[in-house]
Design an enzyme around this catalytic site. Structure first.
Site, short mmCIF file in Angstrom:
data_model
loop_
_atom_site.label_atom_id
_atom_site.label_comp_id
_atom_site.label_asym_id
_atom_site.label_seq_id
_atom_site.Cartn_x
_atom_site.Cartn_y
_atom_site.Cartn_z
CB SER A 137 -0.97 -0.03 1.18
OG SER A 137 -1.93 0.98 1.06
CG ASP B 264 -1.70 4.51 -2.26
OD1 ASP B 264 -2.19 4.32 -3.39
OD2 ASP B 264 -1.94 3.77 -1.29
CG ASP C 254 -5.58 1.60 -2.31
OD1 ASP C 254 -4.68 2.40 -1.96
OD2 ASP C 254 -5.87 0.57 -1.67
#
Length: 247
Positions: free
Chosen positions: A105, A239, A243
């Site tokens: 992430s 990022d 997302d």
């Protein structure tokens, strides 16, 4: 049957995430595949989509994850390197029973993990806790699965363009932060009107330009300078797995 114990600190509310080769290992990826695959197989499911981000550790984790899923008898639809929303799109478009994204992430390069969905919805909270408990018991289904490579980025970008409504032509700066949104960002902007300036579109798991978290203003300095210096209408930063955005 011998099970596998996850480090409890990596079983989080919305994902599985940790430091690669510290509290998150290749064995974790394989056990996740075995356990998630068993859940799908027990519900008479047949397929699962798998994608991965641009981190240096992601290909090895993806390979072990697919191995575990295949050992549960599933058809693995391997969509490859892509942003997380593209994996979610693929899971729906290909009518897969589950989807797993290998991604750290917005975290630093040494982190990685997994985001999951099952039966068209999110897999989180108590689902993740129960998955860890099942893995520790080694309660797994055995089968002979297969792997099919699926190219989905073009379909993903085409679907995004369906919602575009032309108005005033804009001058936009885009910053992928060297994350996995880079290729999709390049494809999308080539098909949009207006003028587009692309920053850090090359996918690089070391994130050489800046940390890939646009919710932290310090990571938007390059984008802000580009917007100001080029008279852009706006700038959009992604990022590490595409997302979340900063504008």
């Amino acid at each position: 049957m011998t099970g596998h114990n996850f480090d409890p600190t990596i079983l989080r509310e919305y994902d599985i995430r940790g430091l690669f080769e510290d509290n998150l290992t290749i064995a974790d990826a394989r056990a996740l595949g075995r356990t998630m695959g068993s859940l799908v197989a027990e519900q008479d499911g047949r397929s699962v989509c798998v994608g991965y981000d641009g981190r240096l550790s992601s290909p090895a984790l993806e390979s072990a994850l697919i191995e575990g899923l295949s050992q549960s008898g599933l058809c693995v639809l391997r969509v490859g390197l892509c942003p997380t929303p593209a994996l979610y799109f693929a899971t729906k478009a290909l009518q897969a029973d589950a989807g797993i994204m290998v991604t750290g992430s917005h975290n630093p390069p040494q982190y990685n993990g997994f985001k999951m969905m099952l039966n068209g919805g999110p897999f989180w909270g108590q689902d993740i806790i129960a998955l860890g408990e099942r893995s520790s018991r080694g309660d797994w289904v055995d089968g002979d699965g297969r792997v099919v490579d699926m190219a989905i980025l073009d379909a993903y970008v085409t679907r995004m363009l369906v919602d575009f409504r032309a108005g005033k032509p804009l001058k936009v700066a885009w910053d992928a932060g060297n994350g996995s949104a880079g290729e999709a960002m390049t494809m999308l902007t080539s098909r949009l009107p207006g003028e587009h300036i692309l920053l850090n579109a090359d996918i690089d798991g070391t994130f050489p330009a800046h940390h890939p978290d646009p919710t932290v203003e310090a990571n938007l300095i390059q984008l802000k300078d580009c917007v100001r210096d080029n008279g852009c209408d706006l700038g959009i930063g992604f990022d590490g797995d595409g997302d979340r955005i900063g504008v």
